[in-house]
Design a protein around this motif. Structure first.
Motif, PDB file in Angstrom:
ATOM      1  N   LEU A   1       2.677   1.793  -3.397  1.00 54.13           N
ATOM      2  CA  LEU A   1       1.854   2.325  -4.527  1.00 54.13           C
ATOM      3  C   LEU A   1       1.292   3.803  -4.095  1.00 54.13           C
ATOM      4  O   LEU A   1       0.494   4.350  -4.961  1.00 54.13           O
ATOM      5  CB  LEU A   1       0.697   1.297  -4.565  1.00 54.13           C
ATOM      6  CG  LEU A   1       1.074  -0.147  -5.063  1.00 54.13           C
ATOM      7  CD1 LEU A   1      -0.055  -1.254  -4.799  1.00 54.13           C
ATOM      8  CD2 LEU A   1       1.281   0.032  -6.608  1.00 54.13           C
TER       9      LEU A   1
ATOM     10  N   LEU B   1      -4.971   0.178  -8.110  1.00 50.50           N
ATOM     11  CA  LEU B   1      -3.772   0.896  -8.884  1.00 50.50           C
ATOM     12  C   LEU B   1      -3.130  -0.436  -9.595  1.00 50.50           C
ATOM     13  O   LEU B   1      -2.707   0.115 -10.694  1.00 50.50           O
ATOM     14  CB  LEU B   1      -3.000   1.225  -7.836  1.00 50.50           C
ATOM     15  CG  LEU B   1      -3.438   2.848  -7.431  1.00 50.50           C
ATOM     16  CD1 LEU B   1      -2.664   3.306  -6.112  1.00 50.50           C
ATOM     17  CD2 LEU B   1      -3.350   3.757  -8.364  1.00 50.50           C
ATOM     18  N   CYS B   2      -3.013  -1.515  -8.952  1.00 52.37           N
ATOM     19  CA  CYS B   2      -2.527  -2.510  -9.653  1.00 52.37           C
ATOM     20  C   CYS B   2      -3.038  -3.022 -10.837  1.00 52.37           C
ATOM     21  O   CYS B   2      -2.466  -3.170 -11.721  1.00 52.37           O
ATOM     22  CB  CYS B   2      -2.342  -3.986  -8.762  1.00 52.37           C
ATOM     23  SG  CYS B   2      -1.263  -3.761  -7.179  1.00 52.37           S
TER      24      CYS B   2
ATOM     25  N   VAL C   1       0.837  -1.208  -0.008  1.00 56.65           N
ATOM     26  CA  VAL C   1       0.061  -0.147   0.037  1.00 56.65           C
ATOM     27  C   VAL C   1       0.852   1.288  -0.160  1.00 56.65           C
ATOM     28  O   VAL C   1       0.642   2.389  -0.814  1.00 56.65           O
ATOM     29  CB  VAL C   1      -0.767  -0.134   1.080  1.00 56.65           C
ATOM     30  CG1 VAL C   1      -1.555   1.410   1.301  1.00 56.65           C
ATOM     31  CG2 VAL C   1      -2.076  -1.143   1.073  1.00 56.65           C
TER      32      VAL C   1
ATOM     33  N   ALA D   1      -1.105   4.474  -2.010  1.00 58.51           N
ATOM     34  CA  ALA D   1      -2.644   4.129  -1.830  1.00 58.51           C
ATOM     35  C   ALA D   1      -2.903   4.418  -0.387  1.00 58.51           C
ATOM     36  O   ALA D   1      -2.123   4.559   0.474  1.00 58.51           O
ATOM     37  CB  ALA D   1      -2.930   2.952  -2.169  1.00 58.51           C
ATOM     38  N   ARG D   2      -4.120   4.752  -0.364  1.00 57.16           N
ATOM     39  CA  ARG D   2      -4.566   4.927   1.170  1.00 57.16           C
ATOM     40  C   ARG D   2      -4.999   3.679   1.939  1.00 57.16           C
ATOM     41  O   ARG D   2      -5.021   3.623   3.203  1.00 57.16           O
ATOM     42  CB  ARG D   2      -5.882   5.876   1.054  1.00 57.16           C
ATOM     43  CG  ARG D   2      -5.455   7.269   0.597  1.00 57.16           C
ATOM     44  CD  ARG D   2      -6.700   7.980   0.204  1.00 57.16           C
ATOM     45  NE  ARG D   2      -7.445   7.499  -0.654  1.00 57.16           N
ATOM     46  CZ  ARG D   2      -8.484   8.104  -1.384  1.00 57.16           C
ATOM     47  NH1 ARG D   2      -9.196   9.162  -0.722  1.00 57.16           N
ATOM     48  NH2 ARG D   2      -9.252   7.497  -2.528  1.00 57.16           N
ATOM     49  N   ASN D   3      -5.121   2.478   1.002  1.00 51.95           N
ATOM     50  CA  ASN D   3      -5.818   1.360   1.668  1.00 51.95           C
ATOM     51  C   ASN D   3      -5.730   0.268   0.646  1.00 51.95           C
ATOM     52  O   ASN D   3      -5.190   0.637  -0.301  1.00 51.95           O
ATOM     53  CB  ASN D   3      -7.260   1.476   2.115  1.00 51.95           C
ATOM     54  CG  ASN D   3      -8.192   1.913   1.044  1.00 51.95           C
ATOM     55  OD1 ASN D   3      -7.981   1.395  -0.085  1.00 51.95           O
ATOM     56  ND2 ASN D   3      -9.262   2.954   1.464  1.00 51.95           N
ATOM     57  N   ARG D   4      -5.821  -1.057   1.278  1.00 50.46           N
ATOM     58  CA  ARG D   4      -5.808  -2.095   0.401  1.00 50.46           C
ATOM     59  C   ARG D   4      -6.576  -2.098  -0.775  1.00 50.46           C
ATOM     60  O   ARG D   4      -6.325  -2.481  -2.237  1.00 50.46           O
ATOM     61  CB  ARG D   4      -6.420  -3.387   1.247  1.00 50.46           C
ATOM     62  CG  ARG D   4      -6.275  -4.663   0.195  1.00 50.46           C
ATOM     63  CD  ARG D   4      -7.128  -5.797   0.664  1.00 50.46           C
ATOM     64  NE  ARG D   4      -6.772  -6.288   2.134  1.00 50.46           N
ATOM     65  CZ  ARG D   4      -7.434  -7.081   2.836  1.00 50.46           C
ATOM     66  NH1 ARG D   4      -8.609  -7.314   2.311  1.00 50.46           N
ATOM     67  NH2 ARG D   4      -7.227  -7.277   4.137  1.00 50.46           N
ATOM     68  N   THR D   5      -8.179  -1.694  -0.838  1.00 52.77           N
ATOM     69  CA  THR D   5      -8.757  -1.400  -1.847  1.00 52.77           C
ATOM     70  C   THR D   5      -8.174  -0.664  -3.186  1.00 52.77           C
ATOM     71  O   THR D   5      -8.252  -1.112  -4.266  1.00 52.77           O
ATOM     72  CB  THR D   5     -10.238  -1.167  -1.540  1.00 52.77           C
ATOM     73  OG1 THR D   5     -10.897  -1.809  -0.548  1.00 52.77           O
ATOM     74  CG2 THR D   5     -11.252  -1.041  -2.789  1.00 52.77           C
ATOM     75  N   GLU D   6      -7.642   0.527  -2.851  1.00 52.79           N
ATOM     76  CA  GLU D   6      -7.077   1.259  -3.709  1.00 52.79           C
ATOM     77  C   GLU D   6      -5.889   0.866  -4.131  1.00 52.79           C
ATOM     78  O   GLU D   6      -5.422   1.108  -5.308  1.00 52.79           O
ATOM     79  CB  GLU D   6      -6.974   2.857  -2.828  1.00 52.79           C
ATOM     80  CG  GLU D   6      -6.221   3.945  -3.799  1.00 52.79           C
ATOM     81  CD  GLU D   6      -6.211   5.264  -3.230  1.00 52.79           C
ATOM     82  OE1 GLU D   6      -5.173   5.852  -3.385  1.00 52.79           O
ATOM     83  OE2 GLU D   6      -7.191   5.583  -2.454  1.00 52.79           O
ATOM     84  N   ALA D   7      -5.309   0.035  -3.464  1.00 47.04           N
ATOM     85  CA  ALA D   7      -3.941  -0.404  -4.055  1.00 47.04           C
ATOM     86  C   ALA D   7      -3.915  -1.618  -4.914  1.00 47.04           C
ATOM     87  O   ALA D   7      -3.728  -1.697  -5.992  1.00 47.04           O
ATOM     88  CB  ALA D   7      -3.210  -1.234  -2.583  1.00 47.04           C
TER      89      ALA D   7
END
Length: 210
Positions: A191, A202-203, A188, A193-199
């Motif tokens: 990347l 992005l992937c 996270v 990102a702010r959290n797992r979902t956003e990470a």
């Protein structure tokens, strides 16, 4: 389980401990070394806690610990880290029913000499005697994209992208909750990102899963 005693006049007899939570795998490994005069299986264990205690005891301390990567609760890699903190001279050889490539980088970081397929008996026997197979080093192509995710971090993100729950990822990769959290946090952060979902999003957006 106690193994056969090495004869006093024998040299090069390896003292071996085996840790695997699968009783069939333990029986298979015991059979693999049965009758060999160059290996003594000192004990086998199905759980990490007794294996750690046996390693700490000088009377039952093996020279080499053959350990399943995918243990329940504490992974084989976690066991290696814990024991080597106090006993850095014990050799660790990892075994897995999955692809060794998934675990190899983390295992090497923990101090394991190698990770081998459980069914590769000749390689396991050779590794016990110090003949470590030379495996191809896989390049992390994500670093070329400026992301720098490790193979394990990417694999965890891929699992989450496929809808796997944390417990399923832990079971699949043979890692503990704490280890999973560490990899997830690093991914996270890398990347941005702010959290797992956003990470994960992005992937997917950057086509990191191929």
């Amino acid at each position: 389980m106690k193994g056969r005693e090495c004869m006093e006049h024998e040299t090069g007899c390896a003292r071996l401990g085996v840790l695997d939570n699968d009783p069939f795998a333990l029986a298979m490994i015991a059979g693999m070394f049965k009758g060999r005069r160059d290996v003594r299986i000192m004990w086998t264990a199905r759980n990490a806690a007794p294996a750690v205690q046996l390693c700490m005891n000088p009377a039952t301390r093996p020279e080499t610990l053959l350990v399943d990567i995918g243990l329940e609760g504490m992974s084989g890699i976690d066991v290696c880290v814990q024991i080597r903190r106090f006993l850095p001279d014990i050799r660790f050889i990892g075994m897995t029913a999955y692809s060794p490539d998934v675990y190899e980088a983390d295992a090497k970081d923990a101090g394991m000499e190698c990770v081998l397929p459980k069914e590769d008996f000749p390689a396991i026997i050779g590794a016990v005697h110090g003949n470590i197979p030379i495996r191809k080093i896989h390049v992390n192509h994500n670093e070329d994209r400026g992301i720098g995710l490790s193979p394990r971090e990417l694999e965890i993100m891929r699992c989450f992208s496929e809808g796997a729950a944390a417990k399923e990822v832990m079971a699949k990769l043979g890692i503990s909750k704490g280890t999973l959290g560490s990899y997830e946090s690093r991914a996270v952060r890398k990347l941005g990102a702010r959290n797992r979902t956003e990470a994960v999003a992005l992937c997917v957006r950057m086509h990191l899963f191929g």
